[in-house]
Each structure stands twice: as C-alpha cells, then as structure tokens.
Design an enzyme around this catalytic site. Structure first.
Site, PDB file in Angstrom:
ATOM      1  N   ASN A   8      81.238  63.864  40.933  1.00 13.89           N
ATOM      2  CA  ASN A   8      80.260  63.323  39.992  1.00 13.89           C
ATOM      3  C   ASN A   8      79.536  64.496  39.335  1.00 13.89           C
ATOM      4  OD1 ASN A   8      78.195  62.019  38.687  1.00 13.89           O
ATOM      5  ND2 ASN A   8      77.146  61.305  40.538  1.00 13.89           N
ATOM      6  N   LYS A  10      77.508  64.374  36.957  1.00 14.13           N
ATOM      7  CA  LYS A  10      76.185  63.946  36.463  1.00 14.13           C
ATOM      8  C   LYS A  10      75.990  64.410  35.010  1.00 14.13           C
ATOM      9  CE  LYS A  10      74.561  63.845  41.168  1.00 14.13           C
ATOM     10  NZ  LYS A  10      73.455  63.786  42.069  1.00 14.13           N
ATOM     11  N   HIS A  92      74.432  53.952  40.706  1.00 10.98           N
ATOM     12  CA  HIS A  92      74.031  55.208  41.370  1.00 10.98           C
ATOM     13  C   HIS A  92      72.503  55.212  41.514  1.00 10.98           C
ATOM     14  CE1 HIS A  92      73.267  59.436  42.055  1.00 10.98           C
ATOM     15  NE2 HIS A  92      74.538  59.569  42.385  1.00 10.98           N
ATOM     16  N   GLU A  94      70.372  57.365  41.025  1.00  6.38           N
ATOM     17  CA  GLU A  94      69.639  57.980  39.907  1.00  6.38           C
ATOM     18  C   GLU A  94      69.494  56.997  38.754  1.00  6.38           C
ATOM     19  OE1 GLU A  94      72.060  61.506  39.690  1.00  6.38           O
ATOM     20  OE2 GLU A  94      71.143  62.252  41.536  1.00  6.38           O
ATOM     21  N   GLU A 164      75.171  56.349  49.885  1.00  8.59           N
ATOM     22  CA  GLU A 164      74.478  57.599  49.602  1.00  8.59           C
ATOM     23  C   GLU A 164      72.987  57.439  49.906  1.00  8.59           C
ATOM     24  OE1 GLU A 164      76.536  60.142  46.440  1.00  8.59           O
ATOM     25  OE2 GLU A 164      75.589  58.513  45.355  1.00  8.59           O
ATOM     26  N   GLY A 170      71.428  65.698  46.582  1.00  6.77           N
ATOM     27  CA  GLY A 170      70.961  66.933  45.935  1.00  6.77           C
ATOM     28  C   GLY A 170      69.876  67.669  46.694  1.00  6.77           C
ATOM     29  N   SER A 206      74.667  65.555  49.480  1.00  6.45           N
ATOM     30  CA  SER A 206      74.702  66.951  49.933  1.00  6.45           C
ATOM     31  C   SER A 206      75.975  67.312  50.702  1.00  6.45           C
ATOM     32  CB  SER A 206      73.450  67.278  50.759  1.00  6.45           C
ATOM     33  OG  SER A 206      72.294  67.197  49.946  1.00  6.45           O
TER      34      SER A 206
HETATM   35  P1  PGA Z   1      75.006  65.648  45.748  1.00 13.60           P
HETATM   36  O1  PGA Z   1      75.101  64.326  44.850  1.00 13.60           O
HETATM   37  O2  PGA Z   1      76.389  65.888  46.310  1.00 13.60           O
HETATM   38  O3  PGA Z   1      74.592  66.728  44.774  1.00 13.60           O
HETATM   39  O4  PGA Z   1      74.018  65.398  46.812  1.00 13.60           O
HETATM   40  C1  PGA Z   1      75.846  63.220  45.259  1.00 13.60           C
HETATM   41  C2  PGA Z   1      75.702  62.105  44.260  1.00 13.60           C
HETATM   42  O5  PGA Z   1      74.631  61.940  43.683  1.00 13.60           O
HETATM   43  O6  PGA Z   1      76.651  61.355  43.991  1.00 13.60           O
END
Ligand code: PGA
Length: 242
Positions: A8, A10, A92, A94, A164, A170, A206
């Site tokens: 991803n 983003k 997601h 976010e 998640e 992140g 992460s």
């Molecule tokens: P990350 O993000 O691996 O940077 O923690 C995962 C995600 O948001 O899908």
C-alpha cells in the site's frame, strides 16, 4: 502454501516516483508469495503497464460507491477494472478516520464484488478501544456491518480481510504475533458464521523485513498488508520472499 503480500503506497509518491518504484518491483525475481501493488489513482494506469507480464497483481487504495455517471471527482470500480485493477482496498483506517462510514464501506464492497474484483476489507481497533478492552467487539462490529447484509452470492466470492490495529499502523509498534494469531482465527470464525466461504485474512501494521516471518509463521495469517516498508524495494523484496 503461498501467502498474499499487498503493498500500500498510500499518498506518499508522485507519479514519477511511483513509476520508478514499479520498475524496480518489476525487476525483482519471482516471489515466494503472491504480490499485489496498490499505487495511488494517478499512478494506477502507468504501474499497470509496467507490471504487465510480471506475476504481480494490481490493486487500488479505494473506489467510489457509485457506478460510472455524473459524480464529479469520483473514481469508479468499473474504471479501475478496465485498467487492470484486480484488488481494491476498502475501509482502510486512514479513510475511516477521514469520515468513511460503515455504510459506504458496505456499498463499496458490493460494487467491487459485483464486478468480480477482490475487496481488501480493512478492520482494526484504535489505541483507545484497545485500552478499554473493546478490541473484540470493534472487530466483530466492523466485520458484521460490512459483510452480514451482503447477498449470499457476493458473500461467497473471494474476500480478503486485513486486520490492522490502528495504533500499529506507521508507528513502529507492531502487534504481538501470538495475539495476531488469536484475533485472526477469531475473525475467520466470524466470517464463516456470517457465511463467507472464500476469505483470506492478512495482518497489517508496521510490518517490515525483520518481523514478517513472525507473522507469516502463524497458522491463521494468510498474508500481510504493508505500508511504509513497501516503499523501499529492497526491504519489500525480503518481505515478499519471507
Ligand atoms: P504500515 O501501514 O505498514 O506503514 O504500518 C500499513 C497500512 O496502513 O496498510
């Protein structure tokens, strides 16, 4: 058995950077696991061209609740399908934090499934919900509101779910792999009870080249959703061969 690893990207790359990264991905030797790449909308088409002929599949990070029509600013699942997208991330955290409702997650699932695409439904608890011991209740609620009212025909199609924990995304604070196993086996049980018969459940939050094997070695974990670590092709190469 092969696991599923989804990158991803983003909204972290401009089109030139997405192109460069896709070219690096395309030069990687065939991975041990199945790989899906999700660039942002502006890069989906050019990344599709680069990945054509590779074993990697193309994904998108979101789609519209609408079918093609007079919906200014929307990107429909139908158009994504036409340019080669096979997977669509839906809900997601976010996007949920930016106001995406459970209703819209449900409507997007229908759109994607009706077109024969594979949804990647994201669920997860926030730090606060976890602190208040609400993890199980939140995961169940998010899962039920997305899946329980799907027509049987759609529910029986392939559905990927990404667990998640929001606080792990992140942040460098990943979930204990043993707890991941417990949550993911619960999620599988609920999906089965709802009537899903063809689902895979991934972990995200992460993930990097150091911890990927700890997750992939868990019995119920079918793969990984990778954000930050997918932006470095050397690191991602390790993860897809983990
Ligand atoms: P990350 O993000 O691996 O940077 O923690 C995962 C995600 O948001 O899908």
């Amino acid at each position: 058995m092969k696991k599923l690893i989804i990158a991803n990207w983003k909204a972290k790359l401009d089109p030139r950077e997405s192109l460069d990264l896709a070219k690096k991905y395309s030069k990687m030797s065939d991975a041990k696991n199945n790989v899906v790449v999700c660039p942002d909308f502006t890069a989906v088409q050019q990344v599709a061209t680069i990945l054509k002929g590779s074993k990697m599949s193309l994904g998108a990070q979101n789609c519209s609740v609408f079918s093609p029509g007079a919906y200014t600013g929307e990107v429909t699942a139908a158009v994504l399908k036409k340019i080669g997208v096979k997977y669509v991330i839906i809900g997601h955290s976010e996007r949920r934090a930016a106001g995406e409702s459970e209703r819209s997650v449900f409507e997007k699932l229908i759109k994607v499934l009706e077109l024969g695409l594979v949804p990647v439904l994201c669920i997860g608890e926030t730090a606060n919900e976890r602190k208040n011991k609400k993890t199980t209740a939140i995961l169940k609620k998010q899962l039920e509101s997305a899946l329980a009212k799907l027509p049987k025909k759609l529910l029986e199609q392939r559905i990927v779910i990404a667990y998640e924990p929001v606080w792990a995304i992140g942040s460098g604070r990943e979930l204990d792999p043993e707890e991941t196993e417990i949550q993911i086996s619960l999620i599988k049980k609920w999906v089965f009870e709802i009537g899903g018969v063809n689902s895979q459940v991934l972990y995200g939050g992460s993930v990097d080249s150091q911890n990927c094997s700890l997750y992939l070695n868990q019995k119920s974990v079918d793969g990984l959703l990778v954000g930050g670590a997918s932006l470095d092709y050397r690191v991602f190469d390790k993860i897809i061969n983990c």
